[in-house]
Motif scaffolding. Sequence first.
Motif, PDB file in Angstrom:
ATOM      1  N   VAL A  28      34.964  41.678  45.635  1.00  0.00           N
ATOM      2  CA  VAL A  28      34.828  40.576  44.749  1.00  0.00           C
ATOM      3  C   VAL A  28      35.665  40.436  43.712  1.00  0.00           C
ATOM      4  N   TRP A  29      35.644  41.790  42.831  1.00  0.00           N
ATOM      5  CA  TRP A  29      36.339  41.644  41.562  1.00  0.00           C
ATOM      6  C   TRP A  29      37.950  41.585  41.759  1.00  0.00           C
ATOM      7  N   TRP A  30      38.351  42.303  42.871  1.00  0.00           N
ATOM      8  CA  TRP A  30      39.865  42.210  43.111  1.00  0.00           C
ATOM      9  C   TRP A  30      40.373  40.800  43.547  1.00  0.00           C
ATOM     10  N   GLY A  31      39.124  40.149  44.191  1.00  0.00           N
ATOM     11  CA  GLY A  31      39.263  38.672  44.610  1.00  0.00           C
ATOM     12  C   GLY A  31      39.677  37.703  43.352  1.00  0.00           C
ATOM     13  N   ILE A  32      38.720  37.893  42.128  1.00  0.00           N
ATOM     14  CA  ILE A  32      38.484  37.280  41.203  1.00  0.00           C
ATOM     15  C   ILE A  32      39.776  37.682  40.233  1.00  0.00           C
TER      16      ILE A  32
ATOM     17  N   VAL B  48      49.275  30.199  45.806  1.00  0.00           N
ATOM     18  CA  VAL B  48      48.791  30.936  46.996  1.00  0.00           C
ATOM     19  C   VAL B  48      48.132  32.138  46.737  1.00  0.00           C
ATOM     20  N   LEU B  49      48.533  32.842  45.723  1.00  0.00           N
ATOM     21  CA  LEU B  49      47.898  34.100  45.285  1.00  0.00           C
ATOM     22  C   LEU B  49      46.227  34.019  44.981  1.00  0.00           C
ATOM     23  N   ALA B  50      46.020  32.930  44.470  1.00  0.00           N
ATOM     24  CA  ALA B  50      44.555  32.455  44.025  1.00  0.00           C
ATOM     25  C   ALA B  50      43.678  32.232  45.283  1.00  0.00           C
ATOM     26  N   TRP B  51      44.366  31.830  46.138  1.00  0.00           N
ATOM     27  CA  TRP B  51      43.706  31.550  47.545  1.00  0.00           C
ATOM     28  C   TRP B  51      43.370  32.750  48.360  1.00  0.00           C
ATOM     29  N   VAL B  52      44.511  33.577  48.199  1.00  0.00           N
ATOM     30  CA  VAL B  52      44.270  35.011  48.684  1.00  0.00           C
ATOM     31  C   VAL B  52      43.004  35.759  48.048  1.00  0.00           C
ATOM     32  N   GLY B  53      42.777  35.457  46.698  1.00  0.00           N
ATOM     33  CA  GLY B  53      41.880  36.027  46.074  1.00  0.00           C
ATOM     34  C   GLY B  53      40.459  35.510  46.476  1.00  0.00           C
ATOM     35  N   VAL B  54      40.363  34.069  46.780  1.00  0.00           N
ATOM     36  CA  VAL B  54      39.167  33.316  47.260  1.00  0.00           C
ATOM     37  C   VAL B  54      38.798  34.304  48.590  1.00  0.00           C
ATOM     38  N   VAL B  55      39.893  34.471  49.557  1.00  0.00           N
ATOM     39  CA  VAL B  55      39.382  35.171  50.727  1.00  0.00           C
ATOM     40  C   VAL B  55      38.926  36.567  50.693  1.00  0.00           C
ATOM     41  N   VAL B  56      39.805  37.455  49.709  1.00  0.00           N
ATOM     42  CA  VAL B  56      39.153  38.620  49.456  1.00  0.00           C
ATOM     43  C   VAL B  56      37.933  38.510  48.776  1.00  0.00           C
ATOM     44  N   TRP B  57      37.598  37.794  47.888  1.00  0.00           N
ATOM     45  CA  TRP B  57      36.054  37.655  47.302  1.00  0.00           C
ATOM     46  C   TRP B  57      35.083  37.182  48.329  1.00  0.00           C
ATOM     47  N   ALA B  58      35.420  36.413  49.094  1.00  0.00           N
ATOM     48  CA  ALA B  58      34.413  35.795  50.577  1.00  0.00           C
ATOM     49  C   ALA B  58      34.057  37.343  51.284  1.00  0.00           C
TER      50      ALA B  58
ATOM     51  N   THR C 239      43.044  24.466  30.808  1.00  0.00           N
ATOM     52  CA  THR C 239      43.530  25.189  31.763  1.00  0.00           C
ATOM     53  C   THR C 239      43.440  24.101  32.949  1.00  0.00           C
ATOM     54  N   ASP C 240      44.250  24.807  33.979  1.00  0.00           N
ATOM     55  CA  ASP C 240      44.089  24.028  35.314  1.00  0.00           C
ATOM     56  C   ASP C 240      42.748  23.820  35.880  1.00  0.00           C
ATOM     57  N   PRO C 241      42.491  22.622  36.156  1.00  0.00           N
ATOM     58  CA  PRO C 241      40.948  22.527  36.346  1.00  0.00           C
ATOM     59  C   PRO C 241      40.400  23.100  37.788  1.00  0.00           C
ATOM     60  N   LEU C 242      41.115  23.109  38.766  1.00  0.00           N
ATOM     61  CA  LEU C 242      40.805  23.870  39.978  1.00  0.00           C
ATOM     62  C   LEU C 242      40.633  25.225  39.601  1.00  0.00           C
ATOM     63  N   ARG C 243      41.526  25.924  38.833  1.00  0.00           N
ATOM     64  CA  ARG C 243      41.301  27.511  38.610  1.00  0.00           C
ATOM     65  C   ARG C 243      40.090  27.558  37.824  1.00  0.00           C
ATOM     66  N   ARG C 244      39.792  26.842  36.769  1.00  0.00           N
ATOM     67  CA  ARG C 244      38.603  26.726  35.901  1.00  0.00           C
ATOM     68  C   ARG C 244      37.433  26.509  36.766  1.00  0.00           C
ATOM     69  N   TRP C 245      37.228  25.636  37.802  1.00  0.00           N
ATOM     70  CA  TRP C 245      36.226  25.702  38.743  1.00  0.00           C
ATOM     71  C   TRP C 245      35.990  26.980  39.535  1.00  0.00           C
ATOM     72  N   LEU C 246      37.201  27.416  39.936  1.00  0.00           N
ATOM     73  CA  LEU C 246      37.004  28.647  40.727  1.00  0.00           C
ATOM     74  C   LEU C 246      36.151  29.771  39.841  1.00  0.00           C
ATOM     75  N   LEU C 247      36.867  30.043  38.789  1.00  0.00           N
ATOM     76  CA  LEU C 247      36.162  31.086  37.846  1.00  0.00           C
ATOM     77  C   LEU C 247      34.775  30.745  37.163  1.00  0.00           C
ATOM     78  N   LEU C 248      34.400  29.720  37.482  1.00  0.00           N
ATOM     79  CA  LEU C 248      32.842  29.388  37.284  1.00  0.00           C
ATOM     80  C   LEU C 248      32.264  29.753  38.554  1.00  0.00           C
ATOM     81  N   VAL C 249      32.590  29.132  39.724  1.00  0.00           N
ATOM     82  CA  VAL C 249      31.898  29.108  40.994  1.00  0.00           C
ATOM     83  C   VAL C 249      31.674  30.709  41.715  1.00  0.00           C
ATOM     84  N   LEU C 250      32.889  31.299  41.805  1.00  0.00           N
ATOM     85  CA  LEU C 250      33.019  32.576  42.339  1.00  0.00           C
ATOM     86  C   LEU C 250      32.148  33.919  41.640  1.00  0.00           C
TER      87      LEU C 250
END
Length: 268
Positions: free
Chosen positions: A200-204, A144-154, A62-73
């Motif tokens: 949180v789950w819409w963001g993830i 970009v959509l993934a970063w929108v997801g991070v904001v929604v999660w936050a 997988t893409d390393p950044l997405r992999r970390w996001l889907l762990l940390v969030l």
Amino acid sequence: MNFDGSAFAGTLAWAGGALAVVLLATFVASKIAGKHSVIDTTWGLLFVTVAIVVFVRSSGHTDPLRRWLLLVLPLLWGLRLAWHIGRRSIGKAEDPRYDQLLAKAKGNPDLYALRSIYLLQGLLAFVIAAPILVGGFEDKPVRVLAWVGVVVWAVGVFFEATGDAQMERFRGDPANKGKVIDVGLWRYTRHPNYFGDACVWWGIFLVAADSLPGVVTVFAPVTMTLLLTKGSGARILERHMSKRDGWTEYAARTSMFFPLPPKKRPSA
């Protein structure tokens, strides 16, 4: 799109097995504690478990950044929720919801509890964790959509954590016993913590949905939102809160779920 279906399928099996181990351990802990409400503390940890399994299994797929996001969030959300519920439940008796459920048991009550409480919550967690399971094997770079997801999660974590803290302070004041909270975020939504949970789950989901096949996991945040609004969340809590003085007026002027300015003149 290069989606490793074989690695994904293997991860489903690993995740399912890990969830089974955590749920069995929770069942043992519940027998020791004498209450099945221990599972409420484990709820957030179920998603932490899935996130860790996916992180380990997805290396190189997988893409390393997405992999970390889907762990940390999921990790930050799940650990905070488990800590909050676990600390809140210390010294408290069984949740009446589980007493009512087990009153329907026919035959062995332990087997009924395993099926109706633990297995059910495990299956729900497995379904809701779909964006983590699928997104963990998407190889396209984060967009970009993934970063929108991070904001929604936050935003979701803010509403959930702040709402929980405000409720805790409200309940800690003896003068508020039997009253309805109407301060802070609770002025704008009757369930800021549940609204935050949904965010949180819409963001993830959005972290996984900026690439196929993550978009097809939209059923996961929809399921979580329905559980929070129509299932075991707000519906049951409001049935209990409706017995308190001032609830009718509060409910009339305050949005049920999505935060909105309170109505100046409550409707009949």
